[in-house]
Write an enzyme that holds these catalytic residues in place. Structure first.
Site, PDB file in Angstrom:
ATOM      1  CE  LYS A 140      13.696  18.905  22.241  1.00  0.00           C
ATOM      2  NZ  LYS A 140      12.885  17.721  22.097  1.00  0.00           N
ATOM      3  CB  VAL A 142      14.453  10.211  32.068  1.00  0.00           C
ATOM      4  CG1 VAL A 142      13.668   8.914  32.207  1.00  0.00           C
ATOM      5  CG2 VAL A 142      14.808  10.450  30.606  1.00  0.00           C
ATOM      6  CB  CYS A 151      18.723  11.332  23.648  1.00  0.00           C
ATOM      7  SG  CYS A 151      18.005  11.844  25.211  1.00  0.00           S
ATOM      8  CD  GLU A 171      16.164  17.362  27.188  1.00  0.00           C
ATOM      9  OE1 GLU A 171      16.464  18.534  26.932  1.00  0.00           O
ATOM     10  OE2 GLU A 171      16.995  16.515  27.552  1.00  0.00           O
ATOM     11  NE  ARG A 205      21.928  17.272  29.195  1.00  0.00           N
ATOM     12  CZ  ARG A 205      21.174  16.368  29.838  1.00  0.00           C
ATOM     13  NH1 ARG A 205      21.751  15.315  30.373  1.00  0.00           N
ATOM     14  NH2 ARG A 205      19.873  16.515  29.928  1.00  0.00           N
ATOM     15  CD  GLU A 265       9.741   7.777  29.156  1.00  0.00           C
ATOM     16  OE1 GLU A 265       9.256   7.106  30.062  1.00  0.00           O
ATOM     17  OE2 GLU A 265       9.053   8.206  28.198  1.00  0.00           O
ATOM     18  CG  PHE A 266      10.272   5.501  23.517  1.00  0.00           C
ATOM     19  CD1 PHE A 266      11.352   5.154  22.717  1.00  0.00           C
ATOM     20  CD2 PHE A 266       9.619   4.493  24.211  1.00  0.00           C
ATOM     21  CE1 PHE A 266      11.758   3.827  22.598  1.00  0.00           C
ATOM     22  CE2 PHE A 266      10.020   3.161  24.090  1.00  0.00           C
ATOM     23  CZ  PHE A 266      11.090   2.827  23.282  1.00  0.00           C
ATOM     24  CB  ALA A 316      17.265  19.735   6.126  1.00  0.00           C
TER      25      ALA A 316
HETATM   26  C1  UGA Z   1      14.982  12.163  21.622  1.00  0.00           C
HETATM   27  C2  UGA Z   1      13.853  11.270  21.071  1.00  0.00           C
HETATM   28  O1  UGA Z   1      13.069  12.011  20.134  1.00  0.00           O
HETATM   29  C3  UGA Z   1      12.960  10.749  22.202  1.00  0.00           C
HETATM   30  O2  UGA Z   1      11.976   9.851  21.685  1.00  0.00           O
HETATM   31  C4  UGA Z   1      13.837  10.006  23.232  1.00  0.00           C
HETATM   32  O3  UGA Z   1      13.077   9.561  24.348  1.00  0.00           O
HETATM   33  C5  UGA Z   1      14.933  10.947  23.739  1.00  0.00           C
HETATM   34  O4  UGA Z   1      15.712  11.413  22.615  1.00  0.00           O
HETATM   35  C6  UGA Z   1      15.782  10.168  24.711  1.00  0.00           C
HETATM   36  O5  UGA Z   1      16.423   9.203  24.288  1.00  0.00           O
HETATM   37  O6  UGA Z   1      15.710  10.433  25.928  1.00  0.00           O
HETATM   38  P1  UGA Z   1      15.151  14.714  22.451  1.00  0.00           P
HETATM   39  O7  UGA Z   1      16.626  14.480  22.545  1.00  0.00           O
HETATM   40  O8  UGA Z   1      14.458  15.376  23.584  1.00  0.00           O
HETATM   41  O9  UGA Z   1      14.374  13.296  22.219  1.00  0.00           O
HETATM   42  O10 UGA Z   1      14.896  15.625  21.181  1.00  0.00           O
HETATM   43  P2  UGA Z   1      14.334  15.494  19.691  1.00  0.00           P
HETATM   44  O11 UGA Z   1      13.091  16.294  19.591  1.00  0.00           O
HETATM   45  O12 UGA Z   1      14.258  14.099  19.249  1.00  0.00           O
HETATM   46  O13 UGA Z   1      15.469  16.267  18.866  1.00  0.00           O
HETATM   47  C7  UGA Z   1      16.827  15.811  18.867  1.00  0.00           C
HETATM   48  C8  UGA Z   1      17.656  16.660  17.932  1.00  0.00           C
HETATM   49  O14 UGA Z   1      17.321  16.405  16.575  1.00  0.00           O
HETATM   50  C9  UGA Z   1      17.510  18.164  18.123  1.00  0.00           C
HETATM   51  O15 UGA Z   1      18.778  18.775  18.022  1.00  0.00           O
HETATM   52  C10 UGA Z   1      16.643  18.594  16.961  1.00  0.00           C
HETATM   53  O16 UGA Z   1      16.873  19.929  16.578  1.00  0.00           O
HETATM   54  C11 UGA Z   1      17.093  17.619  15.893  1.00  0.00           C
HETATM   55  N1  UGA Z   1      16.080  17.376  14.835  1.00  0.00           N
HETATM   56  C12 UGA Z   1      14.908  16.765  15.147  1.00  0.00           C
HETATM   57  C13 UGA Z   1      16.367  17.713  13.516  1.00  0.00           C
HETATM   58  O17 UGA Z   1      17.450  18.254  13.218  1.00  0.00           O
HETATM   59  N2  UGA Z   1      15.450  17.436  12.546  1.00  0.00           N
HETATM   60  C14 UGA Z   1      14.264  16.828  12.828  1.00  0.00           C
HETATM   61  O18 UGA Z   1      13.468  16.618  11.872  1.00  0.00           O
HETATM   62  C15 UGA Z   1      13.978  16.495  14.142  1.00  0.00           C
END
Ligand code: UGA
Length: 428
Positions: free
Chosen positions: A318, A11, A258, A153, A325, A149-150, A250
């Site tokens: 992902k 961040v 996060c 990664e 982590r 922050e939103f 899924a």
């Molecule tokens: C997440 C949020 O999307 C951000 O908006 C936020 O700022 C961030 O956390 C944070 O709090 O700093 P991030 O952890 O980078 O972002 O990743 P995501 O893309 O949200 O994915 C999180 C997890 O959910 C991954 O393991 C991904 O594989 C999983 N996922 C995501 C699913 O299993 N299905 C989905 O449809 C989407």
């Protein structure tokens, strides 16, 4: 504006670099001299597409530098942003040690008015604690603002520069105006709230997205039993704008630095205020169970895992990141190992991080083709686009078996079945 950002993790580094990119003069503070000096040479310690390029531009324009000297940085800035880590403690609550420490240091350093912006994800009430700690050491005027922050990664630079919204939790118009100046060149709706509301928006957003994922994973598990296809279910549901398509993929559960941490923290925040947040408890439980559901699918299809050779493609939590982590992929490797499998792995970016945590019996391949040689099964464990584009007929020929268990529902069943694979996915 002159901005100091304390903390140069995902961040902090992205925020600081992007603020320098849009013309502010930024100082990034990192406690470790070696990390600061590497950043001053333009070397970034994380994999984040596009970040190195805009850091290079900002450095060329003299807009960003890194230091360990928090005091001097704070004294020469109008805005001080806190972006340090808030890891989970054993009981699920957020560990605020770094935030508190930094607040004290800011208080000790301040000589004139500054706006302190908190960007770390912190429990409701933390901005007030920060304010109280600063006040102990600095008698002058200052304001604390919560600006969660939103960014995600893997798409952090784009998310920062083109956000859907900017939340400003502020109770002073002077501070609000200063923060609006910081983000003046960034589009997206600016929502101004009180401090507690801003802090809550962050947790509520992450918890809701995690809930969507656990919900679709439950639907996937039912789809498996009734012969429905969760991808089409998600498509059909998501076309209703009240539901939306996003975050209905899924798979083997959410991970990262996060969602798991923030969902646990919100559950704990509610609990400490005497409220039992039942829904979040289920979200966590469903997420933890999802990896075991994948493991069961492997067991069912291989009969016996002991002695089998299994390739795990993807180790990051992902695709498009090197971050492991709370990665479900890492958990899967360990679960398979304890069931007696021999594991080979490949990830385009996360292998150095994985080496530091996995045991020595794991074989690290140079690419996906090498990882699958003579294996009985392949597991897809991160959603890297490049796995879709592999020459799967070549992979099929070098494998001993023909099983693919797709923990991220990434691949195309009909193509793979035509090539002679047994394709098992999550809810399809
Ligand atoms: C997440 C949020 O999307 C951000 O908006 C936020 O700022 C961030 O956390 C944070 O709090 O700093 P991030 O952890 O980078 O972002 O990743 P995501 O893309 O949200 O994915 C999180 C997890 O959910 C991954 O393991 C991904 O594989 C999983 N996922 C995501 C699913 O299993 N299905 C989905 O449809 C989407």
């Amino acid at each position: 504006m002159r901005i100091t950002i304390i903390g140069t993790g995902y961040v902090g580094l992205v925020t600081g670099t992007c603020l320098a990119h849009i013309g502010h003069s930024v100082i990034g503070v990192n406690r470790h001299p070696q990390k600061s000096s590497q950043l001053n040479q333009g070397k970034i310690p994380i994999y984040e597409p596009g970040l190195e390029r805009i850091l290079a531009g900002a450095r060329r324009n003299g807009k960003i530098r890194f230091t360990t000297d928090l005091g001097q940085a704070v004294q020469s800035s109008d805005i001080v942003i806190i972006a340090v880590g808030t890891p989970s403690r054993r009981d699920g609550s957020a560990d605020l040690q770094q935030v508190r420490q930094v607040a004290v240091q800011i208080g000790q350093a301040l000589r004139k008015y500054a706006v302190i912006i908190n960007k770390s994800t912190v429990p409701v009430g933390t901005a007030r604690i920060v304010g109280a700690l600063v006040k102990k050491h600095f008698r002058g005027k200052f304001d604390v603002v919560s600006c969660p922050e939103f960014l995600r990664e893997g798409s952090a630079v784009r998310d920062f520069l083109r956000p859907d919204r900017i939340i400003i939790g502020s109770e002073s118009s002077r501070a609000t105006q200063a923060v609006l100046q910081v983000f003046r060149n960034i589009p997206g709706k600016k929502v101004i709230t009180n401090i507690e509301t801003a802090e809550m928006i962050k947790y509520a957003s992450n918890a809701f997205l995690a809930t969507k994922i656990s919900f679709i994973n439950e639907i996937a598990n039912v789809c498996d039993r009734v012969g429905a296809d969760v991808e089409q279910v998600a498509l059909g549901m998501g076309l209703d704008p009240r539901i939306g398509q996003a975050f209905l993929r899924a798979g083997m559960g959410y991970g990262g630095s996060c969602f798991p941490k923030d969902v646990r923290a919100l559950n704990t925040i509610a609990g400490t205020k005497g409220y039992n947040f039942r829904l979040l408890k289920s979200v966590i439980e469903v997420n933890n169970r999802q990896k075991n559901i994948l493991l069961k699918k492997v067991k069912k299809n291989l009969k016996n895992i002991r002695g089998k050779k299994i390739a795990v493609l993807g180790l990051a939590f992902k695709g498009n990141t090197d971050d492991i982590r709370e990665s479900a992929a890492i958990d899967i490797v360990r679960l398979l190992q304890s069931a007696g499998a021999q594991i080979s792995v490949y990830d385009p970016a996360a292998m150095p991080n994985a080496r530091a945590v996995l045991d020595g019996t794991v074989k690290y391949a140079n690419n996906s083709y090498q990882a699958v040689v003579k294996t009985d099964a392949v597991i897809i464990a991160s959603e890297w686009e490049q796995f879709k584009k592999l020459d799967w007929s070549r992979l099929r020929q070098s494998m001993r078996g023909n099983l693919i268990v797709d923990g991220k529902n990434l691949l195309n069943r009909s193509i793979l079945e035509r090539l002679g694979f047994r394709y098992v996915a999550m809810g399809k």
